[in-house]
Design an enzyme around this catalytic site. Structure first.
Site, PDB file in Angstrom:
ATOM      1  N   SER A  85     -32.456 -15.721  53.461  1.00 16.11           N
ATOM      2  CA  SER A  85     -32.370 -14.668  52.463  1.00 16.11           C
ATOM      3  C   SER A  85     -33.747 -14.041  52.238  1.00 16.11           C
ATOM      4  O   SER A  85     -34.392 -13.595  53.179  1.00 16.11           O
ATOM      5  CB  SER A  85     -31.750 -15.222  51.171  1.00 16.11           C
ATOM      6  OG  SER A  85     -31.354 -14.182  50.314  1.00 16.11           O
ATOM      7  N   ASP A 137     -21.187 -12.622  55.597  1.00 20.02           N
ATOM      8  CA  ASP A 137     -22.228 -12.514  54.568  1.00 20.02           C
ATOM      9  C   ASP A 137     -22.214 -11.097  54.012  1.00 20.02           C
ATOM     10  O   ASP A 137     -22.688 -10.159  54.645  1.00 20.02           O
ATOM     11  CB  ASP A 137     -23.596 -12.824  55.181  1.00 20.02           C
ATOM     12  CG  ASP A 137     -24.695 -12.936  54.132  1.00 20.02           C
ATOM     13  OD1 ASP A 137     -24.475 -12.512  52.978  1.00 20.02           O
ATOM     14  OD2 ASP A 137     -25.782 -13.446  54.463  1.00 20.02           O
ATOM     15  N   HIS A 187     -23.441 -16.507  52.786  1.00 20.38           N
ATOM     16  CA  HIS A 187     -24.900 -16.499  52.640  1.00 20.38           C
ATOM     17  C   HIS A 187     -25.389 -17.939  52.583  1.00 20.38           C
ATOM     18  O   HIS A 187     -25.750 -18.448  51.522  1.00 20.38           O
ATOM     19  CB  HIS A 187     -25.240 -15.726  51.364  1.00 20.38           C
ATOM     20  CG  HIS A 187     -26.647 -15.236  51.300  1.00 20.38           C
ATOM     21  ND1 HIS A 187     -27.191 -14.388  52.236  1.00 20.38           N
ATOM     22  CD2 HIS A 187     -27.633 -15.486  50.412  1.00 20.38           C
ATOM     23  CE1 HIS A 187     -28.440 -14.122  51.913  1.00 20.38           C
ATOM     24  NE2 HIS A 187     -28.740 -14.790  50.812  1.00 20.38           N
TER      25      HIS A 187
END
Length: 812
Positions: free
Chosen positions: A373, A493, A524
């Site tokens: 991320s 995602d 994610h």
């Protein structure tokens, strides 16, 4: 289950025996033996680490079956001959597979093939044969997601090595757990960055937390895994929540503007900086330590294998200087400043006051970046600078352009589950200097000024791509990348959407570095503790090559593209490419509720839908996004009667496919549309229609806190995607959104006249999807996306001239 291993290096038998000796399986006792059964017994004896005498060892051996009727200890007592069936019957038990449920005692070799485990097919007749089979067994994954050697390491096999370890130990091209994690040295230093983001006339100092092997004190130099995590020093959830933007606002007409990219291209200024601090001395030892970092379990695994691990939160975080400016060039500069120090090219200090310099004398100058991320995003950003010392990046779910995170097609488009978040909200959440009240007092007013400018520049009013977003588009600098790249991303995602990795993969095609891509079925998430894939072993092979220089064929063994199948559990397939420009395409025309082959004449001319709901329904959907999604995609009645969205979307379906197909890349749409106002937007979802027990949306925890790869060390959950218990009638494959005034690109704004038809072309988020025979492919066309776009609930009426609409499907 299915085992998928890509990190096993094939070596000759002389090398196998040399490595077995290095890890003490071959010793003087084995040297004196010639009988393979006797050798096997000695090797097995070394694995029963809990047994302190022969009585307990015999007891332990008899917990295993050598034949369907004979326990292993009794087998050795009888001195019977060894066969492949006996060896692998025991091997399956050592690998933690269950008798009857996982394999048939009468046919262990069939189970090896079905599970896709590594084994020797030639008869095990000699000592050399036995040692070869044992070597491969140590490299083979257990049922519970780790190699057999890592399981032994977790049981304590390498503990006796700790006292003698002075350098890494490699087995099958991978570093082994011979460093004692309880002897790690923990340092804090403050790197001086070439920045003054808080405008205090001093260069920003950045807090860096270091974990390094004790052996670095006596001359060993370690390679570094560096994770740049803005969350590392804490987050401000409450302050971030207060900053969230209202998304229940109307869509507005934008002033037309005919601009070129050159007019909004970002050009980095060269600001004047305060002078560097005057160094008043130098010392080798740090002044500060720390108790516990915010760890990443993949990094934890490598801390016992001769690597150092570094965490830094960057500018504007607790104990560091500066302010946050999400995604900006200053953020990238603060990220690479740490790399420059690790590589010996920048100054750090022992504290923020005394100006006593400290070098990374314990580093070998070779750095990899890891993280998911925002962490992976900063790793990508760092790579695009070409900074010296950065050898490789493993970025997971990383942003390649911040516009593609918070915007889509000229629209404000929230990442999944974060409606109302934006660049200013994220900057506030990670500005952990707030958590030191004395420090925050000095910077609060200035940060609020910066935040106000950020709120203005991010421009939620128009959603246009601008110079602000161009500064935060790392794709502009991909040609500068010198580090080898591994990109990992979830095909489901919808936080960091697949376009981010898709665009980066495409941009890297002509860049002369090694690049690898792993696409999984997750959202994610991290994938380093999955049962079906040897991801940790793959990264061990990779880092051992990239940072230690081990010639282990990592670049050849790891596939260029590895994609997890969405139909068959625990199935990973290798490919040469993803979203290939040469992909075969299947084109469909729109018909009333249908998608028909391009060759079929189209009869219908128009179809329309509304974007307005009554207040009660609108408020209900805001609070129940899963119900909104269900009603959007469902063509029949819901449990309360009539589908409340039947007039608010159009659904077009293919006929049932007569064979499986694989969608590979970007679905393209050509749409002719009119709207009754001088503004409008369209949203699209490509859907798999057909009853099936699909994979779980989130991975299932198979064994909690079961993985560490080292004795008495931090543990991770073993996970895997499993089949849902119930069938579902559909699954969203991919989606896309567009502002009708941005029908040419994200920065040019076109006039939109009410009720006039306009042509637009767009691409949905890239995907790779296995559509089953008997299923239908559907395209859902609508406007307001309750989970993503602003929600004005306006009296908008959209019309499609469907005889001028097409869908183009890329096929593998």
């Amino acid at each position: 289950m299915k085992n998928n291993q890509f990190a096993i290096e094939t070596v000759d038998k002389a090398t196998e025996q040399k490595e077995l000796r290095a890890i003490h399986f071959i010793d003087q006792t084995v040297d004196k033996l010639t009988d393979p059964v006797a050798v096997w017994q000695v090797l097995l004896d070394k694995t029963f680490l809990q047994a302190k005498n022969q009585t307990v060892l015999y007891q332990k051996l008899n917990n295993y079956l050598a034949t369907p009727q004979l326990a292993l200890g009794d087998f050795f007592e009888r001195n019977e001959a060894l066969t492949n069936e006996i060896f692998y019957r025991v091997a399956l038990q050592l690998l933690e597979f269950d008798v009857d449920s996982d394999f048939d005692l009468n046919d262990p070799l069939a189970a090896l093939k079905k599970i896709q485990l590594t084994f020797v097919s030639e008869p095990i007749q000699t000592k050399a044969d036995l040692l070869h089979a044992w070597y491969l067994l140590l490299c083979t994954h257990t049922k519970n997601g780790q190699t057999y050697l890592d399981k032994l390491a977790q049981d304590g096999y390498f503990m006796p090595f700790y006292a003698q370890t002075t350098a890494p130990l490699f087995f099958n091209g991978k570093a082994q757990a011979v460093f004692d994690p309880h002897q790690l040295i923990r340092d804090v230093v403050y790197v001086e960055a070439p920045l003054d983001t808080d405008k205090d006339s001093q260069r920003d100092l950045l807090k860096v937390e270091i974990l390094r092997p004790k052996q670095t004190e006596t001359g060993y130099q370690a390679p570094v895994l560096y994770t740049a995590s803005p969350y590392n020093q804490g987050i401000n959830d409450e302050a971030g929540s207060k900053m969230m933007h209202n998304v229940d606002v109307p869509l507005k007409a934008k002033e037309p503007r005919n601009v070129s990219y050159e007019e909004i291209r970002y050009h980095e200024p060269t600001p004047e900086l305060p002078k560097k601090r005057v160094i008043k001395g130098e010392q080798k030892e740090a002044d500060e330590t720390f108790a516990m970092e915010s760890p990443y379990t993949l990094n934890d695994y490598f801390l016992t294998r001769g690597f150092a691990v570094v965490y830094a939160a960057g500018i504007g975080t607790k104990d560091s200087d500066g302010i946050r400016d999400t995604g900006g060039v200053a953020e990238t500069a603060s990220t690479i400043a740490v790399i420059e120090w690790l590589a010996g090219n920048r100054t750090a200090f022992t504290n923020k006051t005394d100006n006593i310099a400290i070098k990374a004398w314990w580093s070998n100058g070779k750095i990899a970046m890891t993280g998911r991320s925002y962490l992976g995003t900063l790793a990508t950003a760092a790579a695009t600078t070409g900074v010296a010392g950065l050898k490789t990046v493993v970025s997971e779910a990383a942003i390649s352009s911040w516009y593609d995170y918070y915007r889509d097609g000229g629209l404000v488009a929230a990442p999944d589950t974060f409606q109302g978040e934006d660049m200013d909200v994220l900057a506030t959440e990670v500005f952990s200097r707030m958590q030191n009240p004395g420090d925050y007092l000095k910077i609060k007013d200035f940060f609020n000024q910066v935040l106000a400018v950020m709120t203005k520049d991010q421009d939620r009013e128009t959603g246009n791509y601008s110079r602000y977003w161009d500064e935060r588009n790392y794709l502009n600098n991909v040609s500068k990348i010198k580090a080898d790249m591994i990109m990992v991303h979830g095909l489901n995602d919808w936080n960091v959407k697949p376009r981010n990795v898709g665009n980066l993969w495409n941009a890297l095609r002509d860049v002369p570095v090694t690049k690898k891509l792993i696409l999984h079925q997750g959202q994610h998430i991290y994938v380093n503790a999955f049962r079906s894939l040897d991801f940790t072993d793959m990264m061990n092979l990779w880092f051992s090559h990239e940072l230690f220089g081990i010639e282990n064929h990592a670049k050849e063994l790891l596939p260029d593209v590895l994609i997890q199948d969405n139909v068959e559990p625990e199935t990973w397939r290798t490919y040469e490419d993803w979203q290939s420009p040469q992909a075969k395409r299947q084109t469909f025309n729109f018909e009333a509720k249908e998608l028909v082959p391009e060759s079929v004449p189209v009869r219908s001319a128009a179809a329309s839908f509304s974007d307005h709901l009554d207040d009660e329904t609108f408020d209900f959907y805001k609070k129940h996004l899963a119900v909104w999604q269900r009603d959007l995609l469902t063509t029949n009645h819901d449990t309360t009667g009539e589908n409340r969205l039947r007039d608010n979307r159009l659904i077009f379906k293919t006929s049932q496919y007569d064979q499986d197909i694989y969608i590979d890349g970007r679905v393209q749409l050509k749409i002719r549309v009119a709207v009754n106002e001088p503004f409008g937007m369209l949203s699209f979802q490509l859907v798999d229609y057909g009853d099936a027990q699909r994979l779980t949306v989130s991975p299932t925890v198979l064994a909690a806190k079961s993985l560490s790869g080292t004795y008495d060390w931090r543990r991770d959950n073993l996970r895997e995607f499993t089949r849902q218990k119930e069938s579902t009638p559909w699954k969203m494959i991919t989606n896309g959104h567009i502002n009708l005034q941005n029908r040419h690109n994200n920065y040019q704004v076109d006039e939109l006249k009410p009720n006039d038809f306009y042509d637009l072309t767009l691409e949905l988020q890239p995907t790779f999807y296995h559509l089953l025979k008997g299923h239908q492919l559907g395209l859902v066309v609508y406007a307001t996306d309750f989970g993503t776009t602003i929600r004005g609930n306006q009296e908008l009426q959209y019309s499609l001239q469907i005889n001028q609409c097409q869908l183009s499907l890329p096929l593998k």
